[in-house]
Design a protein around this motif. Sequence first.
Motif, PDB file in Angstrom:
ATOM      1  N   GLU A 100     -11.459 -17.036  10.498  1.00  0.00           N
ATOM      2  CA  GLU A 100     -12.326 -17.343  11.638  1.00  0.00           C
ATOM      3  C   GLU A 100     -11.533 -17.732  12.886  1.00  0.00           C
ATOM      4  O   GLU A 100     -12.121 -17.925  13.952  1.00  0.00           O
ATOM      5  CB  GLU A 100     -13.303 -18.470  11.272  1.00  0.00           C
ATOM      6  CG  GLU A 100     -14.335 -18.061  10.232  1.00  0.00           C
ATOM      7  CD  GLU A 100     -15.198 -16.887  10.681  1.00  0.00           C
ATOM      8  OE1 GLU A 100     -15.606 -16.852  11.858  1.00  0.00           O
ATOM      9  OE2 GLU A 100     -15.464 -15.986   9.853  1.00  0.00           O
ATOM     10  N   LEU A 101     -10.217 -17.829  12.776  1.00  0.00           N
ATOM     11  CA  LEU A 101      -9.404 -18.163  13.942  1.00  0.00           C
ATOM     12  C   LEU A 101      -9.362 -16.999  14.932  1.00  0.00           C
ATOM     13  O   LEU A 101      -9.577 -15.845  14.573  1.00  0.00           O
ATOM     14  CB  LEU A 101      -7.988 -18.555  13.503  1.00  0.00           C
ATOM     15  CG  LEU A 101      -7.892 -19.831  12.662  1.00  0.00           C
ATOM     16  CD1 LEU A 101      -6.466 -20.032  12.154  1.00  0.00           C
ATOM     17  CD2 LEU A 101      -8.365 -21.049  13.454  1.00  0.00           C
ATOM     18  N   HIS A 102      -9.081 -17.329  16.171  1.00  0.00           N
ATOM     19  CA  HIS A 102      -9.105 -16.365  17.268  1.00  0.00           C
ATOM     20  C   HIS A 102      -8.295 -15.100  16.966  1.00  0.00           C
ATOM     21  O   HIS A 102      -8.779 -13.984  17.188  1.00  0.00           O
ATOM     22  CB  HIS A 102      -8.584 -17.044  18.538  1.00  0.00           C
ATOM     23  CG  HIS A 102      -8.342 -16.116  19.670  1.00  0.00           C
ATOM     24  ND1 HIS A 102      -9.360 -15.492  20.353  1.00  0.00           N
ATOM     25  CD2 HIS A 102      -7.190 -15.675  20.225  1.00  0.00           C
ATOM     26  CE1 HIS A 102      -8.850 -14.727  21.293  1.00  0.00           C
ATOM     27  NE2 HIS A 102      -7.534 -14.807  21.239  1.00  0.00           N
ATOM     28  N   ASP A 103      -7.074 -15.266  16.457  1.00  0.00           N
ATOM     29  CA  ASP A 103      -6.241 -14.079  16.222  1.00  0.00           C
ATOM     30  C   ASP A 103      -6.837 -13.185  15.144  1.00  0.00           C
ATOM     31  O   ASP A 103      -6.790 -11.958  15.251  1.00  0.00           O
ATOM     32  CB  ASP A 103      -4.789 -14.459  15.908  1.00  0.00           C
ATOM     33  CG  ASP A 103      -4.625 -15.230  14.606  1.00  0.00           C
ATOM     34  OD1 ASP A 103      -5.525 -16.021  14.250  1.00  0.00           O
ATOM     35  OD2 ASP A 103      -3.590 -15.048  13.948  1.00  0.00           O
ATOM     36  N   SER A 104      -7.423 -13.774  14.122  1.00  0.00           N
ATOM     37  CA  SER A 104      -8.008 -12.973  13.041  1.00  0.00           C
ATOM     38  C   SER A 104      -9.248 -12.212  13.488  1.00  0.00           C
ATOM     39  O   SER A 104      -9.543 -11.133  12.983  1.00  0.00           O
ATOM     40  CB  SER A 104      -8.367 -13.865  11.850  1.00  0.00           C
ATOM     41  OG  SER A 104      -7.210 -14.413  11.283  1.00  0.00           O
ATOM     42  N   LYS A 105      -9.964 -12.773  14.453  1.00  0.00           N
ATOM     43  CA  LYS A 105     -11.213 -12.152  14.895  1.00  0.00           C
ATOM     44  C   LYS A 105     -11.034 -11.178  16.050  1.00  0.00           C
ATOM     45  O   LYS A 105     -11.898 -10.346  16.276  1.00  0.00           O
ATOM     46  CB  LYS A 105     -12.218 -13.235  15.275  1.00  0.00           C
ATOM     47  CG  LYS A 105     -12.695 -14.036  14.062  1.00  0.00           C
ATOM     48  CD  LYS A 105     -13.707 -15.052  14.441  1.00  0.00           C
ATOM     49  CE  LYS A 105     -15.078 -14.426  14.308  1.00  0.00           C
ATOM     50  NZ  LYS A 105     -16.153 -15.411  14.449  1.00  0.00           N
ATOM     51  N   SER A 106      -9.883 -11.287  16.773  1.00  0.00           N
ATOM     52  CA  SER A 106      -9.804 -10.453  17.970  1.00  0.00           C
ATOM     53  C   SER A 106      -8.455  -9.784  18.236  1.00  0.00           C
ATOM     54  O   SER A 106      -8.384  -8.887  19.070  1.00  0.00           O
ATOM     55  CB  SER A 106     -10.187 -11.290  19.194  1.00  0.00           C
ATOM     56  OG  SER A 106      -9.248 -12.327  19.411  1.00  0.00           O
ATOM     57  N   ALA A 107      -7.408 -10.182  17.556  1.00  0.00           N
ATOM     58  CA  ALA A 107      -6.086  -9.615  17.856  1.00  0.00           C
ATOM     59  C   ALA A 107      -6.035  -8.132  17.498  1.00  0.00           C
ATOM     60  O   ALA A 107      -6.684  -7.692  16.542  1.00  0.00           O
ATOM     61  CB  ALA A 107      -4.992 -10.367  17.093  1.00  0.00           C
TER      62      ALA A 107
END
Length: 178
Positions: A100-107
């Motif tokens: 659910e962290l930013h990098d996992s959801k959008s990188a």
Amino acid sequence: MTLEELKYPIGKTNIPENITKKNIEDWISILERFPQELEFLIKELSDNQLNTKYRENGWTIRQVIHHCYDSHHNSYTRFKWALTEDKPVIKAYFEERWAELHDSKSAPVFLTIDALKALHSKWVYFLRGLTDAELEKTFIHPTGKEEISLKENICIYAWHCKHHFAHIEELMIREGWK
């Protein structure tokens, strides 16, 4: 498909009672090929497709790809701990929170594909140099309090590669993307 089939498209991990050198070679070969096979599988997917969940209440393809790196990086470290400490109790992590962290959801997924290529190249080189005695070394998982040998962990991570590859591939087939 049932929820169980969607969650475990290749079934759950099955560690043989008697692990042979051939088993280990086969599993290491899976680890070696995984980053390139994953890259080939997902290279034509759009951002919209990458943001599609492989099952209801599951992760997106993007999250699955980033999870593979997070999980495999942790595993590589666990191998090092097992070889440099006596039956270490490893640090578990909350994979669902990491997803659910930013990098996992959008990188961009190719950041992780490149990282997987580097990690797996080093990991495979490392694994191929282990002796039979080193493969018997263990670590203790804090949740189950069970000892896991390094040779068993190679099996687990070969399965993990195939497991998440199947999540993505089967979604692509269901959606007509492949």
